[in-house]
Design an enzyme around this catalytic site. Structure first.
Site, short mmCIF file in Angstrom:
data_model
loop_
_atom_site.label_atom_id
_atom_site.label_comp_id
_atom_site.label_asym_id
_atom_site.label_seq_id
_atom_site.Cartn_x
_atom_site.Cartn_y
_atom_site.Cartn_z
N HIS A 41 0.83 -1.20 0.00
CA HIS A 41 0.00 0.00 0.00
C HIS A 41 0.87 1.26 0.00
O HIS A 41 1.52 1.58 0.99
CB HIS A 41 -0.89 -0.04 1.24
CG HIS A 41 -1.88 1.08 1.33
ND1 HIS A 41 -1.85 2.01 2.34
CD2 HIS A 41 -2.94 1.40 0.54
CE1 HIS A 41 -2.85 2.86 2.18
NE2 HIS A 41 -3.52 2.51 1.10
N HIS A 83 -1.23 10.05 -3.03
CA HIS A 83 -2.52 9.63 -2.51
C HIS A 83 -3.48 10.80 -2.34
O HIS A 83 -4.61 10.77 -2.80
CB HIS A 83 -2.36 8.92 -1.17
CG HIS A 83 -3.66 8.55 -0.54
ND1 HIS A 83 -4.32 9.39 0.36
CD2 HIS A 83 -4.45 7.47 -0.68
CE1 HIS A 83 -5.45 8.82 0.73
NE2 HIS A 83 -5.56 7.66 0.11
#
Length: 355
Positions: A41, A83
């Site tokens: 991630h 992100h």
């Protein structure tokens, strides 16, 4: 006649013993029977600055099956791994630039400007100086904001150098952005990631983005899987996913995607079963265990339910859990080697007679 009967008896014995040989191991409890995927991630984001080449490289060294870059578009139409929709949390942008329209949106800065920034460590187990014991990044400036193309180049170089087959799991970030969706697929094609063997999964919280990227894959001749992101919901007895643009049943998702990526907090065994019944893979996000013990406590119950993969900030802990679930080999019957020796002897005898 006796010789034929003897050969027939040996053949029957061979058939009786053949099944244990074929079933040498028990499959994983996933949709495909393959090992659950460990998805890094934002790279090894628990240890190093997220979404950077150094972070992705460490994650690959730790045994990631896939690396996951989030994708945003800059003011000049370039794709970067980031992100947040703003540069504030993870970079030193406020030290170098004045705010624009009251903030620091990625979309308000050019790639050239963003390339001057340094990404800061934010993970719970990260060091303030962006180091990790025993790890030396192979590239210069490992903690700058990379483009999607640069992430793909790193992945290609790593796989080639190490004989690995690590995949990539890009997310087209919200809100819906058609040029961004098209550019993601075009970048994959440009970098040679267009075959099933390249292991690409595209994801988004936006259903329309999933649909559009699916169409772009066909139009541009690129092969990739698609995953709808969101939270698990049960509406009138029907399981589905709440994305950024509403609730969609698993059956609706199966029409446009190959799987779902859902928040771990809402996953149940029944949900996984319902998804598997429709041929959908199920990946969970995001596990952030700070020890191996915590990783087993978080992840193991879902693997027992048949979870197909998961996103984690700590690739090493996730890898340990999956490896501990590797199917045990089924021992072969004790008499099987002797049987093969007998068969080999009979074959040799027949060859000598023929000669």
């Amino acid at each position: 006649m006796k010789s034929k009967m003897k050969l027939a008896a040996v053949a029957a014995m061979a058939t009786a013993f053949s099944t244990p040989m074929l079933e040498a191991a028990t499959a994983y409890n996933t949709l495909t029977g393959e090992a659950p995927l460990v998805v890094a991630h934002r790279g090894a984001s628990g240890y190093l600055p997220e979404e950077t080449l150094g972070s992705y490289e460490l994650a690959m060294q730790m045994g990631a099956d896939y690396i996951e870059p989030d994708v945003q578009m800059t003011a000049d139409g370039q794709l970067v791994a980031m992100h947040d929709s703003t540069l504030t949390r993870t970079t030193n942008v406020a030290d170098l630039f004045e705010a624009r329209d009251g903030g620091y949106k990625v979309s308000d800065f050019t790639l050239e400007e963003i390339k001057t920034l340094t990404v800061k460590p934010t993970g719970a187990l990260s060091a303030p100086d962006s180091t990790y014991a025993g790890f030396t990044p192979s590239m210069a400036d490992p903690y700058k904001v990379p483009t999607l193309g640069e992430v793909l180049d790193l992945l290609t170089e790593y796989n080639t150098a190490n004989g690995t087959e690590i995949g990539i799991y890009p997310e087209s970030k919200t809100p819906y952005n058609s040029p961004q969706n098209q550019a993601i697929v075009a970048t994959l094609k440009d970098k040679g990631y267009d075959e099933p063997s390249d292991k690409v999964i595209l994801q988004s919280f936006v259903r329309e983005s999933i649909i559009e990227m699916g169409e772009a894959l066909i139009e541009q001749g690129v092969s990739a899987s698609l995953a709808q992101l969101g939270g698990v919901r049960l509406v009138d007895g029907v399981y589905g996913v709440n994305g950024s643009d509403g609730f969609f049943s698993l059956a609706d998702i199966a029409d446009i995607a190959d799987g779902v990526g859902v928040s771990a907090g809402g996953i149940t065994e029944d949900f996984i079963t319902a998804a598997h019944d429709l041929g959908l893979i199920v990946h969970a996000y995001t596990f952030r265990p700070l020890s191996e013990e915590a990783a087993f406590a978080m992840i193991q119950p879902m693997l027992d339910w048949g979870l197909d993969g998961f996103f984690t900030d700590y690739t090493d802990f996730g890898r340990t859990v999956v490896d501990a679930n590797a199917p045990a080999a089924v021992p072969l019957p004790a008499g099987l080697p002797l049987l093969f020796a007998g068969l080999g002897g009979l074959a040799l005898l027949r060859r000598r007679k023929a000669a």
